[in-house]
Scaffold this motif. Structure first.
Motif, short mmCIF file in Angstrom:
data_model
loop_
_atom_site.label_atom_id
_atom_site.label_comp_id
_atom_site.label_asym_id
_atom_site.label_seq_id
_atom_site.Cartn_x
_atom_site.Cartn_y
_atom_site.Cartn_z
N LEU A 18 1.18 -1.48 0.08
CA LEU A 18 -0.36 0.52 -0.16
C LEU A 18 1.03 1.15 0.23
CD1 LEU A 18 -2.41 -1.50 2.89
CD2 LEU A 18 -3.17 -0.55 0.08
N ARG A 19 0.80 2.79 -0.58
CA ARG A 19 1.19 3.34 -0.89
C ARG A 19 -0.02 4.49 0.54
NH1 ARG A 19 3.68 7.56 -5.37
NH2 ARG A 19 2.03 8.47 -5.49
N LEU A 20 0.04 4.78 1.64
CA LEU A 20 -0.20 6.03 2.25
C LEU A 20 0.22 7.61 1.96
CD1 LEU A 20 0.18 4.93 5.81
CD2 LEU A 20 -1.23 4.00 3.69
N SER A 21 -0.83 8.50 1.91
CA SER A 21 -0.39 8.91 1.66
C SER A 21 -1.04 10.65 2.50
CB SER A 21 -1.23 10.56 0.10
OG SER A 21 -0.66 8.94 -0.88
N CYS A 22 0.18 11.62 2.71
CA CYS A 22 -0.72 13.10 3.61
C CYS A 22 0.35 14.06 2.92
CB CYS A 22 0.81 12.32 4.81
SG CYS A 22 0.54 13.74 6.08
N ALA A 23 -1.24 15.12 2.83
CA ALA A 23 -1.68 16.01 2.14
C ALA A 23 -1.88 17.33 3.23
CB ALA A 23 -2.96 15.91 1.05
N ALA A 24 -0.83 18.33 3.05
CA ALA A 24 -0.85 19.13 4.27
C ALA A 24 -1.88 20.20 3.43
CB ALA A 24 0.55 19.69 4.30
N SER A 25 -1.82 21.00 3.65
CA SER A 25 -2.85 22.14 3.74
C SER A 25 -2.47 23.89 4.77
CB SER A 25 -3.87 22.05 3.65
OG SER A 25 -5.16 21.76 4.21
N GLY A 26 -2.94 25.22 4.76
CA GLY A 26 -2.64 25.71 5.10
C GLY A 26 -1.55 26.14 5.91
N PHE A 27 0.16 25.33 4.84
CA PHE A 27 0.96 25.29 5.69
C PHE A 27 1.81 24.89 4.74
CE2 PHE A 27 2.60 21.79 7.34
CZ PHE A 27 1.87 20.89 7.55
N THR A 28 3.02 25.47 4.65
CA THR A 28 4.59 25.28 3.52
C THR A 28 5.19 23.81 3.97
OG1 THR A 28 4.38 27.46 2.40
CG2 THR A 28 6.37 25.41 1.73
N SER A 29 4.69 23.27 3.20
CA SER A 29 4.83 21.66 4.35
C SER A 29 6.65 21.25 3.83
CB SER A 29 4.57 20.55 3.27
OG SER A 29 5.04 19.95 2.15
N ASP A 30 7.36 22.21 3.59
CA ASP A 30 8.47 21.75 3.00
C ASP A 30 9.89 23.03 4.94
OD1 ASP A 30 9.50 24.32 0.34
OD2 ASP A 30 8.93 24.77 2.64
N HIS A 31 8.36 23.92 5.42
CA HIS A 31 9.44 23.73 6.72
C HIS A 31 8.94 23.05 7.69
CE1 HIS A 31 9.30 28.40 4.43
NE2 HIS A 31 9.86 27.63 4.23
N TYR A 32 8.63 22.07 7.54
CA TYR A 32 7.95 20.60 8.79
C TYR A 32 8.89 19.63 7.91
CZ TYR A 32 4.74 24.44 9.75
OH TYR A 32 4.06 25.63 11.06
N SER A 33 9.19 18.73 9.34
CA SER A 33 9.40 17.75 9.42
C SER A 33 8.02 16.76 9.77
CB SER A 33 10.48 17.09 10.50
OG SER A 33 11.34 18.00 10.91
N ILE A 34 8.02 15.80 8.45
CA ILE A 34 6.43 15.26 9.13
C ILE A 34 6.77 13.53 9.44
CG2 ILE A 34 4.89 13.87 7.82
CD1 ILE A 34 4.76 17.20 7.00
N GLY A 35 6.27 13.28 9.64
CA GLY A 35 6.00 11.45 10.93
C GLY A 35 4.92 10.97 10.09
N TRP A 36 5.76 9.49 9.74
CA TRP A 36 4.49 8.85 10.31
C TRP A 36 4.28 7.99 11.12
CZ3 TRP A 36 0.56 8.26 6.74
CH2 TRP A 36 0.29 8.97 6.05
N PHE A 37 2.98 7.59 11.78
CA PHE A 37 2.75 6.45 13.13
C PHE A 37 1.79 6.31 13.20
CE2 PHE A 37 5.63 9.75 15.49
CZ PHE A 37 5.61 10.39 15.03
N ARG A 38 1.65 4.79 14.03
CA ARG A 38 0.13 3.57 13.79
C ARG A 38 -0.15 3.56 15.42
NH1 ARG A 38 3.72 -1.31 11.39
NH2 ARG A 38 4.97 -1.73 13.20
N GLN A 39 -1.06 3.03 15.29
CA GLN A 39 -1.43 2.66 17.09
C GLN A 39 -2.55 1.56 16.51
OE1 GLN A 39 -3.66 5.78 18.76
NE2 GLN A 39 -3.46 4.88 21.15
N ALA A 40 -1.97 0.44 16.91
CA ALA A 40 -3.60 -0.39 16.97
C ALA A 40 -3.78 -1.10 18.36
CB ALA A 40 -2.05 -1.92 16.69
N PRO A 41 -5.08 -1.71 18.09
CA PRO A 41 -5.63 -1.43 18.81
C PRO A 41 -5.31 -2.00 20.71
CG PRO A 41 -7.36 -2.30 16.93
CD PRO A 41 -5.62 -2.32 17.06
N GLY A 42 -5.21 -0.79 21.73
CA GLY A 42 -5.30 -1.39 22.65
C GLY A 42 -3.79 -1.51 23.01
#
Length: 132
Positions: A18-42
Motif C-alpha cells: 500500500l502507499r499512504l499519502s499525507c497531504a498538507a494544507s494551510g502551511f508550506t510543508s517544506d518547512h516541516y518535518s513529517i512523521g508517520w505513526f500507527r496505533q493498533a487496538p489496545g
C-alpha cells in the motif's frame, strides 16, 4: 490553519503493498518535518518513520526497516509512505504529523516520540488492515 489529511489505507493480504499519502494544507510543508505513526487496538501510538523538511534525512522503526519507504514531494505538499511486504502486525490506524523543526543527532535524523510536544498538527488517520 495547519491541516494534514491521510489517504491510501485499506485491506491488503499479507505480502501485499500500500502507499499512504499525507497531504498538507494551510502551511508550506517544506518547512516541516513529517512523521508517520500507527496505533493498533489496545496499544500505544508508535513511530513508524519520519522525514526532514528537505527529504535529506529519514528514520525508520526497526520493525519496518527494509519494507517501508518514506518520501516527499514538496511541490505537491505531500509525504508518502510506501509499505511493502506487509504483515498482519502492521494492522493499525496510520497517522501523519508535522513538526516545525528538524531533529538531528550528528548526521542522524530521528523522530521524537508521538507523546512529545514536538508535533503541531496531526491528521485524522487512515486504517490499514493486513489479513488473508
Amino acid at each position: 490553519q495547519l491541516q494534514l489529511v491521510e489517504s491510501g489505507g485499506g485491506l491488503v493480504q499479507p505480502g501485499g503493498s500500500l502507499r499512504l499519502s499525507c497531504a498538507a494544507s494551510g502551511f508550506t510543508s517544506d518547512h516541516y518535518s513529517i512523521g508517520w505513526f500507527r496505533q493498533a487496538p489496545g496499544k500505544e501510538r508508535e513511530g513508524v518513520s519520519c522525514i526532514s523538511p528537505s527529504g535529506d534525512g529519514t528514520n525508520y522503526a526497526d520493525s519496518v526497516k527494509g519494507r517501508f519507504t518514506i518520501s516527499r514531494d514538496n511541490a505537491k505538499n505531500t509525504v508518502y509512505l510506501q509499505m511493502n511486504s506487509l504483515k498482519p502486525e502492521d494492522t493499525a490506524v496510520y497517522y501523519c504529523a508535522a513538526a516545525a523543526q528538524e531533529f538531528w543527532v550528528g548526521p542522524s535524523f530521528f523522530c521524537p516520540s508521538p507523546a512529545s510536544n514536538s508535533y503541531e498538527s496531526w491528521g485524522q488517520g487512515t486504517q490499514v488492515t493486513v489479513s488473508s
